[in-house]
Design a protein around this motif. Structure first.
Motif, short mmCIF file in Angstrom:
data_model
loop_
_atom_site.label_atom_id
_atom_site.label_comp_id
_atom_site.label_asym_id
_atom_site.label_seq_id
_atom_site.Cartn_x
_atom_site.Cartn_y
_atom_site.Cartn_z
N ARG A 34 38.96 11.70 -68.74
CA ARG A 34 39.70 11.19 -69.88
C ARG A 34 39.11 9.88 -70.43
O ARG A 34 39.07 9.67 -71.64
CB ARG A 34 41.17 10.97 -69.51
CG ARG A 34 41.92 12.22 -69.10
CD ARG A 34 42.21 13.12 -70.26
NE ARG A 34 43.33 12.66 -71.07
CZ ARG A 34 43.77 13.31 -72.15
NH1 ARG A 34 43.17 14.42 -72.55
NH2 ARG A 34 44.78 12.86 -72.85
N ARG A 38 37.64 9.46 -74.11
CA ARG A 38 38.11 8.42 -75.04
C ARG A 38 36.94 7.66 -75.65
O ARG A 38 36.84 7.50 -76.87
CB ARG A 38 39.05 7.45 -74.31
CG ARG A 38 39.54 6.29 -75.19
CD ARG A 38 40.45 5.35 -74.42
NE ARG A 38 41.65 6.04 -73.99
CZ ARG A 38 41.98 6.27 -72.74
NH1 ARG A 38 41.21 5.85 -71.75
NH2 ARG A 38 43.10 6.90 -72.44
N THR A 185 43.46 11.15 -76.35
CA THR A 185 42.75 10.15 -75.55
C THR A 185 42.55 8.83 -76.28
O THR A 185 42.37 7.79 -75.64
CB THR A 185 41.35 10.67 -75.14
OG1 THR A 185 40.59 10.99 -76.30
CG2 THR A 185 41.46 11.90 -74.24
#
Length: 265
Positions: A34, A38, A185
């Motif tokens: 994640r 992002r 994200t």
């Protein structure tokens, strides 16, 4: 399942994620979590900038050799397709098939996963590609430099639309795939400055053509983000969230909208 949260993704990790998932350039994605997603989505416009520069370079090269604006435009659109392995166009077609099927979300998602392209997808691809080529040819016909700027900005803002689409609050439609990896994200406080930077780039480059060029640069980014946002909200309502195909459709929608604005030069 979405990748687990792990701390410490660096900007190099983000760039590798962006280029590794959004282009065919030989970049190895070192992390698939994640935090990396992002950073990767925040770096997405950088990948678009590289694609746009490559498209503009080939278009200008053909013009120097004596080709006309139409051939330069076809080449520019083709470069964008090749450098993304056609994934965004494929996503656009699949999204059109899913939306056009009129079926409930679960069935529409199954339609989108099929390997073939249905009539809605074919029609959408034809019109979008014609619109992109026609608009870019119009821009090259006005000025070689204006056409090159159009190619660069449209490719950059197309990936910027993915940054906005990956913002917190936008759910994935499936528990697996690229959509699940990146959905939700990016905090809005991160996405907005990125898009402000894209708008500033477009405005600054457009200023080379005067205040009218500055205005069109900003208008192109605004139109691209607006059209992509409308499609995003419709897809979230219809499918319950986003998928990798939806991200592809958003990118092509944003690119087309930006090119149409530049074509009014």
């Amino acid at each position: 399942m979405p990748p687990p949260e792990t701390p410490g993704a660096s900007w190099p990790d983000g760039l590798r994620f962006a280029f590794g998932t959004l282009t065919v350039l030989p970049v190895k994605v070192a992390r698939w979590d994640r935090e990396a997603a992002r950073a990767g989505m925040l770096c997405a416009p950088v990948a678009g900038l590289v694609v746009g520069l490559a498209a503009a370079a080939l278009g200008l090269f053909l013009l120097v050799l004596g080709a006309g604006p139409l051939l330069a435009a076809v080449a520019g659109v083709a470069v964008s397709a090749v450098l993304t392995r056609g994934l965004h166009l494929d996503g656009l077609a699949d999204t059109a098939d899913g939306l056009g099927s009129g079926k409930p979300a679960a069935d529409a998602l199954r339609v989108m996963k099929q390997s073939d392209i249905g009539p809605f997808g074919v029609i959408t691809l034809v019109f979008v590609l014609f619109a992109q080529v026609a608009a870019l040819a119009e821009a090259y016909g006005a000025s070689w430099a204006w056409g090159a700027l159009s190619a660069v900005v449209s490719a950059t803002v197309a990936r910027g639309a993915l940054t906005l689409a990956a913002r917190v609050g936008v759910p994935p439609a499936r528990p697996e795939g690229l959509g699940a990896a990146v959905a939700g994200t990016v905090p809005l406080r991160g996405a907005v400055p990125v898009m402000a930077g894209v708008a500033a780039l477009a405005a600054g480059a457009g200023l080379l053509f005067g205040t009218y060029g500055l205005g069109l640069g900003v208008a192109a980014v605004a139109a691209a983000c607006g059209c992509a946002e409308l499609l995003l909200r419709h897809c979230v309502r219809r499918f319950g969230g986003v998928t990798g195909d939806v991200f592809g459709g958003l990118a092509e929608t944003a690119a087309t909208a930006a090119l149409v604005v530049f074509a009014v030069w």
